[in-house]
Design a protein around this motif. Structure first.
Motif, PDB file in Angstrom:
ATOM      1  N   GLU A 206     -65.243  19.756  25.883  1.00 24.57           N
ATOM      2  CA  GLU A 206     -64.037  19.073  26.336  1.00 24.57           C
ATOM      3  C   GLU A 206     -63.025  19.053  25.198  1.00 24.57           C
ATOM      4  N   GLY A 207     -61.776  19.439  25.517  1.00 24.34           N
ATOM      5  CA  GLY A 207     -60.697  19.379  24.543  1.00 24.34           C
ATOM      6  C   GLY A 207     -59.764  18.222  24.816  1.00 24.34           C
ATOM      7  N   LEU A 208     -58.624  18.154  24.093  1.00 23.39           N
ATOM      8  CA  LEU A 208     -57.668  17.069  24.276  1.00 23.39           C
ATOM      9  C   LEU A 208     -57.024  17.101  25.655  1.00 23.39           C
ATOM     10  N   PHE A 209     -56.942  18.303  26.257  1.00 23.87           N
ATOM     11  CA  PHE A 209     -56.241  18.442  27.531  1.00 23.87           C
ATOM     12  C   PHE A 209     -57.158  18.859  28.668  1.00 23.87           C
ATOM     13  N   ALA A 245     -62.216  18.792  19.740  1.00 26.56           N
ATOM     14  CA  ALA A 245     -63.083  19.091  20.882  1.00 26.56           C
ATOM     15  C   ALA A 245     -64.401  18.363  20.714  1.00 26.56           C
ATOM     16  N   GLY A 246     -65.042  18.090  21.829  1.00 29.00           N
ATOM     17  CA  GLY A 246     -66.386  17.528  21.839  1.00 29.00           C
ATOM     18  C   GLY A 246     -67.313  18.427  22.628  1.00 29.00           C
ATOM     19  N   VAL A 247     -68.544  18.573  22.178  1.00 29.44           N
ATOM     20  CA  VAL A 247     -69.516  19.425  22.859  1.00 29.44           C
ATOM     21  C   VAL A 247     -70.730  18.591  23.249  1.00 29.44           C
ATOM     22  N   ALA A 251     -80.691  20.466  27.087  1.00 26.69           N
ATOM     23  CA  ALA A 251     -81.909  21.286  27.057  1.00 26.69           C
ATOM     24  C   ALA A 251     -82.857  20.805  28.147  1.00 26.69           C
ATOM     25  N   THR A 252     -83.440  21.766  28.867  1.00 23.61           N
ATOM     26  CA  THR A 252     -84.417  21.459  29.902  1.00 23.61           C
ATOM     27  C   THR A 252     -85.650  22.322  29.708  1.00 23.61           C
ATOM     28  N   ALA A 253     -86.767  21.898  30.309  1.00 30.63           N
ATOM     29  CA  ALA A 253     -88.010  22.667  30.293  1.00 30.63           C
ATOM     30  C   ALA A 253     -88.822  22.250  31.509  1.00 30.63           C
ATOM     31  N   PRO A 254     -89.649  23.143  32.060  1.00 28.12           N
ATOM     32  CA  PRO A 254     -90.446  22.792  33.235  1.00 28.12           C
ATOM     33  C   PRO A 254     -91.309  21.560  32.989  1.00 28.12           C
ATOM     34  N   GLY A 255     -91.177  20.582  33.882  1.00 30.72           N
ATOM     35  CA  GLY A 255     -91.961  19.371  33.784  1.00 30.72           C
ATOM     36  C   GLY A 255     -91.400  18.305  32.877  1.00 30.72           C
ATOM     37  N   ALA A 256     -90.347  18.613  32.120  1.00 31.55           N
ATOM     38  CA  ALA A 256     -89.771  17.655  31.173  1.00 31.55           C
ATOM     39  C   ALA A 256     -88.402  17.202  31.650  1.00 31.55           C
ATOM     40  N   ALA A 257     -88.039  15.955  31.325  1.00 31.22           N
ATOM     41  CA  ALA A 257     -86.710  15.456  31.659  1.00 31.22           C
ATOM     42  C   ALA A 257     -85.661  16.141  30.790  1.00 31.22           C
ATOM     43  N   ALA A 258     -84.445  16.301  31.340  1.00 28.01           N
ATOM     44  CA  ALA A 258     -83.363  16.933  30.589  1.00 28.01           C
ATOM     45  C   ALA A 258     -83.007  16.089  29.377  1.00 28.01           C
ATOM     46  N   ALA A 259     -82.722  16.753  28.253  1.00 25.61           N
ATOM     47  CA  ALA A 259     -82.342  16.085  27.011  1.00 25.61           C
ATOM     48  C   ALA A 259     -80.947  16.540  26.614  1.00 25.61           C
ATOM     49  N   THR A 260     -80.082  15.601  26.184  1.00 24.71           N
ATOM     50  CA  THR A 260     -78.716  15.927  25.793  1.00 24.71           C
ATOM     51  C   THR A 260     -78.396  15.299  24.446  1.00 24.71           C
ATOM     52  N   ALA A 261     -77.443  15.905  23.756  1.00 21.08           N
ATOM     53  CA  ALA A 261     -76.917  15.373  22.502  1.00 21.08           C
ATOM     54  C   ALA A 261     -75.495  15.901  22.353  1.00 21.08           C
ATOM     55  N   THR A 262     -74.643  15.159  21.644  1.00 25.80           N
ATOM     56  CA  THR A 262     -73.229  15.509  21.528  1.00 25.80           C
ATOM     57  C   THR A 262     -72.811  15.629  20.073  1.00 25.80           C
ATOM     58  N   ALA A 263     -71.670  16.296  19.891  1.00 23.04           N
ATOM     59  CA  ALA A 263     -71.039  16.416  18.574  1.00 23.04           C
ATOM     60  C   ALA A 263     -69.554  16.627  18.796  1.00 23.04           C
ATOM     61  N   SER A 264     -68.725  16.277  17.812  1.00 23.26           N
ATOM     62  CA  SER A 264     -67.281  16.467  17.894  1.00 23.26           C
ATOM     63  C   SER A 264     -66.785  17.185  16.656  1.00 23.26           C
ATOM     64  N   ALA A 265     -65.653  17.876  16.786  1.00 25.70           N
ATOM     65  CA  ALA A 265     -65.088  18.626  15.667  1.00 25.70           C
ATOM     66  C   ALA A 265     -63.584  18.757  15.844  1.00 25.70           C
ATOM     67  N   ARG A 266     -62.856  18.875  14.734  1.00 28.47           N
ATOM     68  CA  ARG A 266     -61.424  19.166  14.737  1.00 28.47           C
ATOM     69  C   ARG A 266     -61.239  20.552  14.132  1.00 28.47           C
ATOM     70  N   PHE A 267     -60.408  21.349  14.752  1.00 28.59           N
ATOM     71  CA  PHE A 267     -60.270  22.744  14.373  1.00 28.59           C
ATOM     72  C   PHE A 267     -58.923  22.991  13.701  1.00 28.59           C
ATOM     73  N   ALA A 268     -58.960  23.731  12.608  1.00 34.21           N
ATOM     74  CA  ALA A 268     -57.772  24.205  11.893  1.00 34.21           C
ATOM     75  C   ALA A 268     -57.814  25.722  11.893  1.00 34.21           C
ATOM     76  N   PRO A 269     -56.714  26.396  11.533  1.00 32.04           N
ATOM     77  CA  PRO A 269     -56.734  27.863  11.520  1.00 32.04           C
ATOM     78  C   PRO A 269     -57.837  28.443  10.655  1.00 32.04           C
ATOM     79  N   GLY A 270     -58.253  27.707   9.611  1.00 32.41           N
ATOM     80  CA  GLY A 270     -59.300  28.223   8.731  1.00 32.41           C
ATOM     81  C   GLY A 270     -60.697  27.944   9.228  1.00 32.41           C
TER      82      GLY A 270
END
Length: 320
Positions: A206-209, A245-247, A251-270
């Protein structure tokens, strides 16, 4: 995960209490089979053939409850014209250690670390697999190793510990790294259950817009053993060139509950810049810009307007 079944006709090995197996091998003469050169490898290690017609087995297949003592035999064949002394031990198969310590430590040859096989002889050497009483249910992989004169052969051991199974997967340490088309989302998968897992992962961004291009779900070409941790990364060519942006990685696997985790970052030209440091750098550059302009004008001889107080606004109706 299904454990491979032994070939048809292979004899099954049952638990026989805690009685240690005898380390004396069963010796069989190879008859008139031609002997190999004395200085060549000239030997082999394999599971003892099954009783029905002597069908060969590609590996050992054992199953038992926690606390069981399982027995089987390793066949050492010496077709040469010299006796050979073999060092024997159990080991964890690469990628199959599973829980801490691995099942290789459960294998014992009764305290005898070496067996001598006469010339032109096949020896059946017994060994035991002692399953700890506190062992968690699930599949294990190990190996029986035979070594002689600098050469070593491994025979796989497939072991199933009885009891209820648990599939549990978590995602940790998600981070965005790299720049441009080489941007990627790094993460760690942890198997907190007692069965191997074949994971699938996806990335949503997800981005700002609004939403940004992410990564659709795909199967990973790896398997996470029980208790295992894998550090992996997903390419993210759709990362923005500038902005925040945020990501969310799922992750999923047969028989296991779905697992999620997030991270955010700001991007510059470099490249991506995470945290407030990126904003401070932009603010510092904006504050320094007027000073640089004044210095350049002074060097070129261009008059620089003197800074003074701004004129006070005229009151309403003062003009004629």
């Amino acid at each position: 995960m299904r454990v491979p079944r032994p070939p048809v006709g292979a004899s099954s090995r049952r638990s026989r209490g805690r009685r240690a197996a005898s380390v004396l091998p069963l010796l069989l003469l190879l008859g008139t089979a031609p002997a190999r050169a004395a200085d060549g490898p000239g030997w082999s290690a394999a599971p003892e053939p099954g009783a029905a017609g002597g069908a060969p087995r590609p590996a050992f297949y054992l199953a038992g409850a926690p606390g069981a003592v399982l027995e089987d035999r390793l066949t050492l064949t010496n077709p040469s014209d010299l006796p050979r002394t073999f060092a024997l031990r159990g080991a964890d198969e690469p990628g199959g250690a599973g829980h801490a310590g691995g099942a290789g430590a459960w294998i014992s040859f009764g305290g005898a670390g070496a067996v001598t096989v006469p010339p032109r002889t096949r020896a059946a050497v017994p060994f035991t697999v002692t399953v700890p009483p506190a062992a968690l249910p699930g599949d294990r992989r190990a190996a029986v190793l035979a070594a002689e004169a600098g050469r070593e052969e491994a025979v796989r051991v497939h072991l199933r510990v009885g009891g209820p199974t648990l599939a549990a997967l978590t995602v940790e340490d998600v981070a965005v790294r790299g720049r441009g088309a080489r941007t990627e989302v790094a993460y760690t998968l942890v198997n907190r259950g007692n069965v191997p897992l074949a994971p699938r992962v996806s990335v949503r961004a997800e981005g700002l817009f609004g939403p940004l291009p992410g990564r659709p779900e795909r199967a990973l070409p790896v398997q996470v053993p029980p208790g295992g941790r894998l550090r992996l990364a997903e390419p993210w060519p759709g990362a923005p060139r500038l902005g925040a942006a945020g990501v969310t990685l799922t992750a999923t696997a047969p028989g296991a509950a779905a697992a999620t985790a997030t991270a955010s970052a700001r991007f510059a030209p470099g490249g991506p810049a995470v945290g407030a440091g990126f904003l401070l750098a932009l603010g510092g550059a904006a504050a320094a810009a007027p000073v640089l302009v004044r210095r350049r004008r002074a060097r070129r001889g261009t008059p620089v307007p003197a800074a003074g107080p701004e004129p006070a606004p005229e009151p309403a109706g003062a003009r004629a």
